[in-house]
Design an enzyme around this catalytic site. Structure first.
Site, short mmCIF file in Angstrom:
data_model
loop_
_atom_site.label_atom_id
_atom_site.label_comp_id
_atom_site.label_asym_id
_atom_site.label_seq_id
_atom_site.Cartn_x
_atom_site.Cartn_y
_atom_site.Cartn_z
N GLY A 254 51.80 44.02 37.29
CA GLY A 254 52.45 44.44 36.05
C GLY A 254 51.73 45.58 35.37
O GLY A 254 52.33 46.62 35.07
N MET A 256 47.41 47.10 34.05
CA MET A 256 45.96 46.99 34.19
C MET A 256 45.25 47.50 32.94
O MET A 256 45.55 48.58 32.44
CB MET A 256 45.53 47.77 35.43
CG MET A 256 44.05 47.75 35.70
SD MET A 256 43.47 46.05 36.02
CE MET A 256 41.83 46.15 35.31
N GLU A 257 44.27 46.72 32.50
CA GLU A 257 43.62 46.93 31.20
C GLU A 257 42.45 47.90 31.20
O GLU A 257 41.56 47.79 30.35
CB GLU A 257 43.13 45.56 30.68
CG GLU A 257 41.94 44.96 31.44
CD GLU A 257 42.29 43.95 32.53
OE1 GLU A 257 43.44 44.01 33.04
OE2 GLU A 257 41.44 43.12 32.88
N ASN A 258 42.39 48.88 32.10
CA ASN A 258 41.28 49.84 32.14
C ASN A 258 40.90 50.31 30.73
O ASN A 258 41.77 50.61 29.92
CB ASN A 258 41.68 51.07 32.96
CG ASN A 258 42.41 50.70 34.21
OD1 ASN A 258 41.87 49.99 35.06
ND2 ASN A 258 43.67 51.12 34.33
N HIS A 290 49.22 41.94 26.16
CA HIS A 290 48.24 41.36 27.09
C HIS A 290 47.15 42.38 27.44
O HIS A 290 45.96 42.10 27.32
CB HIS A 290 48.96 40.86 28.34
CG HIS A 290 48.08 40.26 29.38
ND1 HIS A 290 47.90 38.90 29.50
CD2 HIS A 290 47.31 40.83 30.33
CE1 HIS A 290 47.05 38.67 30.49
NE2 HIS A 290 46.68 39.83 31.02
N GLU A 291 47.58 43.55 27.88
CA GLU A 291 46.59 44.55 28.30
C GLU A 291 45.76 45.01 27.11
O GLU A 291 44.55 45.21 27.23
CB GLU A 291 47.27 45.75 28.98
CG GLU A 291 48.17 45.40 30.16
CD GLU A 291 47.58 44.45 31.19
OE1 GLU A 291 46.34 44.43 31.33
OE2 GLU A 291 48.34 43.71 31.83
N HIS A 294 43.11 42.51 26.23
CA HIS A 294 41.98 42.52 27.15
C HIS A 294 40.83 43.39 26.63
O HIS A 294 39.69 43.22 27.07
CB HIS A 294 42.40 43.08 28.52
CG HIS A 294 42.84 42.06 29.52
ND1 HIS A 294 42.14 40.90 29.75
CD2 HIS A 294 43.90 42.04 30.38
CE1 HIS A 294 42.76 40.20 30.72
NE2 HIS A 294 43.83 40.86 31.11
N GLU A 313 41.52 36.08 31.99
CA GLU A 313 42.97 36.00 32.16
C GLU A 313 43.59 34.82 31.42
O GLU A 313 44.62 34.96 30.76
CB GLU A 313 43.35 35.99 33.64
CG GLU A 313 43.00 37.28 34.39
CD GLU A 313 43.57 38.55 33.76
OE1 GLU A 313 44.47 38.46 32.90
OE2 GLU A 313 43.11 39.65 34.13
N1 TRP Z 1 43.94 42.47 35.22
C1 TRP Z 1 45.34 42.72 35.30
C2 TRP Z 1 46.00 41.92 34.21
O1 TRP Z 1 46.06 40.75 34.23
C3 TRP Z 1 46.00 42.35 36.57
C4 TRP Z 1 45.53 42.91 37.85
C5 TRP Z 1 44.61 42.42 38.69
C6 TRP Z 1 46.10 43.97 38.54
N2 TRP Z 1 44.60 43.09 39.86
C7 TRP Z 1 45.51 44.05 39.80
C8 TRP Z 1 47.09 44.86 38.20
C9 TRP Z 1 45.92 44.96 40.75
C10 TRP Z 1 47.47 45.79 39.14
C11 TRP Z 1 46.91 45.83 40.41
O2 TRP Z 1 46.41 42.42 33.25
ZN ZN Z 2 45.27 40.10 32.40
#
Ligand code: TRP
Ligand code: ZN
Length: 848
Positions: A254, A256-258, A290-291, A294, A313
């Protein structure tokens, strides 16, 4: 290329890395097939570690040069990384590597999506970018220089300087490599800003491909709402000058929380009324939240190792569910979460993939981003909050942020904070993190003439390979009591079940009450209790349990139809009819009350009862029940439909979406009686995707979807996200015998880009989710899915492995189906060079 050879990693073997990283400097010279990454990293011996082996992860990299303190060195390089003798004092490592983003179809590391460079590093993708100790307990500040194409050049943190074809970024917050991100390409920005509670202005931007500008407003609004909510509810403010979000078409999950640079699957952020359903809007709002959340739960406080994944998570899912409940309707959110939990997490717990919220071993961590870690992980926190109370929770969370800011923490740290903040002993509670399996709770009751009512609970968790001998857990059971007249005689109380069997008494009653147990679904358990569901459906004051009562009636009716050839139960028909026509209830809630348990759920229930589920029969019985409901409500349907149309300009809010969801549930019943006339009218006049798509689904069901499908395709052929719906819907709505053929035909469509995870999932994922179609008697569903998984595996192991879960329930079915699935699993397993991801999944599924 084959991944590094499979190896099992154990939680108990954790040791810290021998070196700390003080600073990371990266320079990217971007080129599609030959990107150069130059790193300059300051290491120092880690006083907390004893093992001084200098090993840097690295996969699919070609090492051009390496230096220590300016002197060329020759490390020993393997498929998994490199080792080298290094000084026993602080030193600077420099390396230049070359990578090939254009060839990166796995979408992990640095890759290209429609000509745009982007990264995905969680969990272990950074090692495909450069040599590094790619583990979450190694944290550092990052400075990044990008030399690339004209256009947008982004990385984490704050912008430092930029010119034509270059940009520099600095992230002052130490972070693990999995939070690294880089984006470069021809993008347009939708901008806004936000002033934090401490008065700092943050520049916000949502970057999208040209053409998608019109789909940004909602995501931006959701971001601002999330920022405000986290300040108000958790006291957490944002901590950089900028916050950027990028939408990417090719993405495995979905979002990613970079740090400071969230990267989103386009489907999880882009929205407009014409192209997105109400459900899409709600999901986008939740994922943005959610992101964003994080940033504190995941980034400021990260995980020591990947076994602690639920630390970030579970907590972040819990936080985003609180947010959605606050933004929309709490009971409706709870109901939809529980449907999802039962559908995905209970299934996992009941099959060969069962694992604890905190697993103790894995081969490929990507296979553990599961419903158990995420959703059960969130349930565990919800229980903790119930047990310590709202104030205790707040005190504990404040202490957690205070004590662990900047740390790579563990579940032990998390629980310690709760013990210290509340004085509660959580030794037994910790089993929720270590034991796999869903506890079953059964109930007996008695009433004495002196007015004392008692409830006796017995808990037991089915043993599994992961947890062969489960022990009693702490189960918070919220209970209320209703009098014979339907009035509540005891408001909700939380009982704490800690033993295998335990009784609770309620004195001072004047008549035998009817209990309402596990209100609000206070624990993720299976409740074995058959009270008077019809009574509870009519009277329960707890909205969740009222819904649950109706669902239990529907479920019993379906099960009786299977096992006793019974006709649809009149108590269910009448009970649901009452709720449906009760205009004092929230329409969204009423729509949920009408939904029957899914076919997969019914198959699970039958299996549990010792009956082998027959997918065709389950499908047919579901049809009969819906037909009976439509006929029972025939007179009321046209009026109900008319009363649930929205005249106001489209808004994706709870109120309007509730109206539309109720209207569309009614439409699906009407369609059974009018051959799709109302659906056709809705399709012809629809001005938003919610109405258009619901109408289209009903036209297909009524057997008159061809013209509308063609019209829909012509209208939306240039919109990737809408076309995903077009692909998916045809499979989802196919008759069981046609599902595999429909999917097969769609895979031959010119727009079936199977390397795009969204399109692959829309088509093959829909087949896997079509219970009767996937399990078609002739095995066509199994073969079709296996063919495509075998094809996708070398291209994208992550997405392949996730979809293998479609086979996890195979032991529920009859011998013929099991043997057909067994052969497909064998065929996948024996594919040469199968990825580590898929190998692990298939092995686990076949073993148990
Ligand atoms: N950390 C992300 C979330 O929960 C999810 C995630 C983990 C992810 N591995 C990934 C997203 C690989 C994309 C690709 O928000
Ligand atoms: Zn997450």
């Amino acid at each position: 290329m084959r991944d590094a050879s499979p190896q099992t990693i154990y939680l108990r073997e954790y040791t810290p890395f021998g070196y700390t990283v003080e600073e990371v400097h990266l320079t990217f010279d971007l080129a599609p097939s030959a990107t150069r990454v130059t790193s300059r990293i300051k290491f120092a011996p880690n006083p907390k570690a004893t093992d001084r082996t200098f090993f840097l992860h690295g996969e699919n990299l070609s090492l051009v040069s390496a230096k220590i303190d300016g002197e060329a060195v020759k490390p020993v390089v393997t498929e998994a990384g490199l080792t080298l003798d290094v000084p026993d004092m602080p030193f600077t490592w420099e390396a230049e590597v070359q990578i090939d983003p254009a060839a990166n179809t796995a979408l992990e590391g640095l890759y290209l999506s429609n000509g745009m460079y982007c990264t995905q590093c969680e969990a272990e993708g950074f090692r495909k970018i450069t040599y590094y100790p790619d583990r979450p307990d190694v944290m550092s500040t990052f400075t990044v220089r990008i030399n690339g194409p004209h256009g947008t050049l982004l990385s984490n943190g704050n912008p430092v300087a930029a010119g034509d074809g270059w940009a520099e970024w600095h992230d002052p917050w130490p972070k693990p490599a999995y939070l690294f991100a880089l984006v470069a390409g021809e993008l347009v920005a939708h901008r806004d800003d936000f002033v934090t509670m401490d008065g700092r202005k943050v520049d916000l931007a949502l970057y999208v491909r040209p053409g998608d500008e019109g789909k940004c407003a909602f995501g931006m609004q959701a971001l601002k709402a999330s920022m405000t909510w986290d300040e108000q509810v958790y006291g957490r403010a944002y901590d950089l000058d900028v916050f950027n979000i990028v939408a990417v078409d090719d993405f495995n999950m979905g979002a990613m929380e970079n740090k400071g640079l969230n990267i989103f699957n386009a489907s999880a952020v882009l929205a407009s009324p014409e192209t997105s359903t109400d459900g899409n809007f709600e999901r986008i709002e939740a994922i943005i939240a959610h992101e964003y959340f994080h940033n504190w739960t995941g980034n400021r406080i990260t995980c020591r190792d990947w076994f602690q994944l639920c630390l970030k998570e579970g907590l972040t899912v819990f936080r985003d569910s609180q947010f959605t409940a606050d933004m929309r309707s709490e009971p409706v959110k709870r109901i939809s979460d529980v449907i999802d939990l039962r559908g995905r997490q209970f299934t996992e717990d009941q099959g060969p993939l069962a694992h604890p919220v905190r697993p103790e071993s894995f081969q490929e961590i990507n296979n553990f981003y599961t419903a158990t870690v995420y959703e059960k992980g969130a349930e565990v926190i919800r229980m903790l909050k119930t047990l310590v109370g709202d104030d205790g929770y707040k005190t504990a969370l404040d202490l957690y942020f205070d004590r662990h800011d900047g740390d790579a923490a563990t579940i032990e740290d998390w629980l310690q904070v709760f013990e210290d903040a509340t004085g509660r002993d959580l030794t037994q509670f910790k089993r929720w993190y270590s034991q796999a399996g869903t506890p079953r709770v059964s109930v007996t009751d008695s009433y004495k003439d002196d007015g004392t009512y008692s409830l006796t609970f017995t808990q037991s968790t089915p043993p599994s390979a992961a947890t062969p001998a489960p022990q009693a857990q702490v189960i918070p059971i919220a209970v209320g009591l209703l009098g014979p007249d339907g009035k509540e005689v005891l408001a909700t109380q939380v009982l704490e079940l800690t033993k295998d069997t335990q009784s609770f008494s309620f004195p001072g009653l004047t008549a035998r009450p009817v209990p309402s147990i596990l209100r609000g679904f206070s624990a993720p358990v299976v409740l074995d209790h058959t009270p008077d569901h019809a009574f509870l459906l009519a009277h329960d004051t707890d909205p969740f349990n009222r819904w649950e009562a109706g669902r239990n009636l529907g479920r019993a009716s379906l099960l009786n139809a299977v096992t006793k050839q019974a006709a649809p139960d009149t108590a269910w028909l009448e009970g649901v009819a009452k709720v449906l026509t009760d205009d004092s209830l929230d329409p969204a809630y009423r729509a949920y009350c009408l939904a029957l348990p899914s076919q997969a759920q019914l198959a699970a229930d039958l299996h549990e009862m010792g009956t082998t589920p027959d997918p065709d029969q389950i499908w047919a019985i579901g049809q009969d029940h819906r037909q009976a409901l439509a006929e029972t409500l025939a007179d009321a349907l046209p009026g109900l439909y008319a009363r649930h149309q929205v005249d106001a300009p489209y808004a994706p809010d709870a109120e309007q979406s509730g109206m539309r969801s109720m209207g569309n549930v009614v439409l699906s019943l009407l369609t059974r009686l009018d051959n799709g006339d109302a659906a056709q009218a809705q399709f012809d006049s629809a001005t938003n995707m919610t109405q258009q798509l619901a109408a289209l689904a009903n036209l297909i069901r009524a057997g008159r979807g061809d013209a509308a499908l063609a019209q829909f395709e012509a209208q939306w052929k240039s919109d990737r996200l809408v076309m995903d719906k077009w692909f998916g819907l045809q499979v989802m709505e196919a008759k069981p015998d046609d599902a595999a053929d429909t999917a097969k035909a769609l895979t031959g469509h010119a727009d079936f880009n199977w390397k795009n995870p969204n399109r692959f999932r829309a088509t093959l994922g829909a087949l896997a989710g079509h219970h009767a179609g996937f399990h078609a008697r002739d095995g066509s569903g199994y073969t079709m899915l296996a063919d495509w998984l075998i094809r996708l595996d070398p291209v994208n192991p992550q997405t392949t492995a996730r979809m293998c879960a479609a086979f996890q329930t195979w032991r529920r079915y009859d011998a013929i189906r099991q043997s057909m699935i067994g052969k497909e699993l064998e065929r996948i397993a024996s594919t040469p060079n199968l990825s580590r991801d898929t190998t692990e999944m298939i092995t686990r599924i076949r073993e148990a």
